[in-house]
Design a protein around this motif. Structure first.
Motif, PDB file in Angstrom:
ATOM      1  N   HIS A 164       9.434  10.312 -12.725  1.00  0.00           N
ATOM      2  CA  HIS A 164       8.713  11.431 -13.344  1.00  0.00           C
ATOM      3  C   HIS A 164       9.391  11.891 -14.633  1.00  0.00           C
ATOM      4  N   ALA A 165      10.720  11.754 -14.717  1.00  0.00           N
ATOM      5  CA  ALA A 165      11.436  12.148 -15.933  1.00  0.00           C
ATOM      6  C   ALA A 165      11.139  11.191 -17.081  1.00  0.00           C
ATOM      7  N   ASP A 166      11.118   9.898 -16.815  1.00  0.00           N
ATOM      8  CA  ASP A 166      10.799   8.879 -17.826  1.00  0.00           C
ATOM      9  C   ASP A 166      10.701   7.552 -17.108  1.00  0.00           C
ATOM     10  N   GLY A 167       9.528   7.242 -16.627  1.00  0.00           N
ATOM     11  CA  GLY A 167       9.383   6.042 -15.825  1.00  0.00           C
ATOM     12  C   GLY A 167       8.419   5.015 -16.346  1.00  0.00           C
ATOM     13  N   SER A 168       8.044   5.118 -17.595  1.00  0.00           N
ATOM     14  CA  SER A 168       7.016   4.218 -18.110  1.00  0.00           C
ATOM     15  C   SER A 168       7.455   2.760 -18.138  1.00  0.00           C
ATOM     16  N   HIS A 169       8.763   2.506 -18.170  1.00  0.00           N
ATOM     17  CA  HIS A 169       9.248   1.124 -18.251  1.00  0.00           C
ATOM     18  C   HIS A 169       9.963   0.661 -16.985  1.00  0.00           C
ATOM     19  N   ILE A 170       9.912   1.462 -15.925  1.00  0.00           N
ATOM     20  CA  ILE A 170      10.595   1.120 -14.683  1.00  0.00           C
ATOM     21  C   ILE A 170       9.736   0.141 -13.879  1.00  0.00           C
ATOM     22  N   ILE A 171      10.349  -0.973 -13.490  1.00  0.00           N
ATOM     23  CA  ILE A 171       9.600  -1.989 -12.747  1.00  0.00           C
ATOM     24  C   ILE A 171      10.010  -2.052 -11.277  1.00  0.00           C
ATOM     25  N   GLY A 172      10.963  -1.214 -10.862  1.00  0.00           N
ATOM     26  CA  GLY A 172      11.373  -1.201  -9.468  1.00  0.00           C
ATOM     27  C   GLY A 172      12.671  -0.454  -9.287  1.00  0.00           C
ATOM     28  N   ALA A 173      13.130  -0.434  -8.038  1.00  0.00           N
ATOM     29  CA  ALA A 173      14.401   0.210  -7.699  1.00  0.00           C
ATOM     30  C   ALA A 173      15.186  -0.735  -6.804  1.00  0.00           C
ATOM     31  N   LEU A 174      16.497  -0.748  -7.014  1.00  0.00           N
ATOM     32  CA  LEU A 174      17.399  -1.619  -6.274  1.00  0.00           C
ATOM     33  C   LEU A 174      18.470  -0.753  -5.615  1.00  0.00           C
ATOM     34  N   LEU A 175      18.642  -0.895  -4.311  1.00  0.00           N
ATOM     35  CA  LEU A 175      19.547  -0.062  -3.547  1.00  0.00           C
ATOM     36  C   LEU A 175      20.509  -0.899  -2.739  1.00  0.00           C
ATOM     37  N   ALA A 176      21.646  -0.318  -2.410  1.00  0.00           N
ATOM     38  CA  ALA A 176      22.579  -0.967  -1.493  1.00  0.00           C
ATOM     39  C   ALA A 176      22.004  -0.947  -0.080  1.00  0.00           C
ATOM     40  N   THR A 177      21.529   0.236   0.350  1.00  0.00           N
ATOM     41  CA  THR A 177      20.999   0.362   1.706  1.00  0.00           C
ATOM     42  C   THR A 177      19.735   1.217   1.736  1.00  0.00           C
ATOM     43  N   ALA A 178      18.982   1.073   2.816  1.00  0.00           N
ATOM     44  CA  ALA A 178      17.768   1.858   3.020  1.00  0.00           C
ATOM     45  C   ALA A 178      17.753   2.388   4.441  1.00  0.00           C
ATOM     46  N   SER A 179      17.451   3.673   4.570  1.00  0.00           N
ATOM     47  CA  SER A 179      17.278   4.242   5.904  1.00  0.00           C
ATOM     48  C   SER A 179      15.874   3.886   6.380  1.00  0.00           C
ATOM     49  N   ALA A 180      15.569   4.264   7.589  1.00  0.00           N
ATOM     50  CA  ALA A 180      14.266   3.929   8.167  1.00  0.00           C
ATOM     51  C   ALA A 180      13.236   5.013   7.932  1.00  0.00           C
ATOM     52  N   LYS A 181      13.491   5.980   7.031  1.00  0.00           N
ATOM     53  CA  LYS A 181      12.614   7.138   6.914  1.00  0.00           C
ATOM     54  C   LYS A 181      11.393   6.942   6.028  1.00  0.00           C
ATOM     55  N   ILE A 182      11.344   5.889   5.211  1.00  0.00           N
ATOM     56  CA  ILE A 182      10.116   5.655   4.458  1.00  0.00           C
ATOM     57  C   ILE A 182       9.514   4.340   4.927  1.00  0.00           C
ATOM     58  N   MET A 183       8.235   4.228   4.748  1.00  0.00           N
ATOM     59  CA  MET A 183       7.516   3.062   5.246  1.00  0.00           C
ATOM     60  C   MET A 183       7.900   1.824   4.469  1.00  0.00           C
ATOM     61  N   ASN A 184       7.842   0.677   5.158  1.00  0.00           N
ATOM     62  CA  ASN A 184       8.055  -0.543   4.402  1.00  0.00           C
ATOM     63  C   ASN A 184       6.768  -0.887   3.653  1.00  0.00           C
ATOM     64  N   ALA A 185       6.856  -1.751   2.691  1.00  0.00           N
ATOM     65  CA  ALA A 185       5.741  -2.045   1.798  1.00  0.00           C
ATOM     66  C   ALA A 185       4.511  -2.531   2.568  1.00  0.00           C
ATOM     67  N   ARG A 186       4.726  -3.404   3.549  1.00  0.00           N
ATOM     68  CA  ARG A 186       3.598  -3.949   4.303  1.00  0.00           C
ATOM     69  C   ARG A 186       2.860  -2.836   5.050  1.00  0.00           C
ATOM     70  N   ASP A 187       3.599  -1.933   5.726  1.00  0.00           N
ATOM     71  CA  ASP A 187       2.958  -0.852   6.481  1.00  0.00           C
ATOM     72  C   ASP A 187       2.197   0.096   5.561  1.00  0.00           C
ATOM     73  N   ARG A 188       2.776   0.394   4.405  1.00  0.00           N
ATOM     74  CA  ARG A 188       2.131   1.333   3.475  1.00  0.00           C
ATOM     75  C   ARG A 188       0.800   0.756   2.995  1.00  0.00           C
ATOM     76  N   HIS A 189       0.785  -0.518   2.659  1.00  0.00           N
ATOM     77  CA  HIS A 189      -0.470  -1.129   2.189  1.00  0.00           C
ATOM     78  C   HIS A 189      -1.498  -1.238   3.305  1.00  0.00           C
ATOM     79  N   SER A 190      -1.046  -1.483   4.532  1.00  0.00           N
ATOM     80  CA  SER A 190      -2.001  -1.603   5.631  1.00  0.00           C
ATOM     81  C   SER A 190      -2.610  -0.258   6.009  1.00  0.00           C
ATOM     82  N   ASP A 191      -1.922   0.844   5.655  1.00  0.00           N
ATOM     83  CA  ASP A 191      -2.458   2.178   5.916  1.00  0.00           C
ATOM     84  C   ASP A 191      -3.439   2.626   4.821  1.00  0.00           C
ATOM     85  N   GLY A 192      -3.607   1.792   3.800  1.00  0.00           N
ATOM     86  CA  GLY A 192      -4.529   2.135   2.734  1.00  0.00           C
ATOM     87  C   GLY A 192      -3.954   3.040   1.668  1.00  0.00           C
TER      88      GLY A 192
END
Length: 193
Positions: A164-192
């Protein structure tokens, strides 16, 4: 000595700690950013990130960087770390996102661009509550083909704050670790969503 459990053995991680590293599924933040993490935020991976964040174990960034680098989109041109708040950086003496971005940059040859200024302070686990909002200020434009780098993704709201601050050129995010609190990509797309 194993960087995670302290057992003497060969290599920076013992066999048991290496075997406990679990690959994290791709995630989509609420704003729709693909967030890819090297490992699930549990067991050895959690210990390595904790030591990096709170004990200045910068060697851990190099241990995680190889797995992170393998997840970069092919069109990545720059790595943009999401800075730690100023007071936490002063207290713990390290900015984990900068250390991780630098380690990935050394492996890949990608430049690291410090595009965001940190706030003075924000709540721990900034993305975990509706009121806990991180606000980034850009200090230089985010370059084309930028991938955001951070240590842990929980809800994805910290990533979205940077977008939101300046994301027009951002193509993704890379992390060391991920918790289980957000949906994985497949589940999010299957939920519409």
């Amino acid at each position: 000595m194993c960087a995670a459990c302290g057992v003497w053995g060969s290599g920076p991680l013992c066999l048991g700690c290496r075997q406990s590293l679990q690959v994290a599924p791709d995630r989509i933040t609420p704003a729709g950013v693909l967030a890819r993490a090297a490992f699930r935020h549990e067991a050895t991976a959690r210990v390595l990130v904790h030591q990096l964040k709170y004990h200045g174990a910068v060697r851990n960034a190099a241990l995680i960087a190889g797995a992170m680098a393998s997840l970069l989109p092919v069109d990545t041109r720059t790595l943009v770390p999401l800075p730690r708040s100023t007071l936490r950086r002063m207290r713990y003496g390290v900015d984990p996102a900068v250390e991780l971005a630098n380690a990935v940059g050394r492996l890949t040859g990608l430049p690291v661009v410090l595009a965001y200024a940190p706030g003075l302070w924000w709540p721990s686990h900034a993305g975990s509550g509706a009121r806990a909002t991180v606000r980034f200020r850009t200090i230089r434009p985010v370059p084309t083909g930028a991938v955001l780098v951070d240590d842990v993704v929980t809800t994805g709201l910290t990533i979205d704050s940077a977008v939101h601050a300046d994301g027009s050129h951002i193509i993704g995010a890379l992390l060391a670790t991920a918790s289980a609190k957000i949906m994985n990509a497949r589940d999010r797309h299957s939920d519409g969503h």
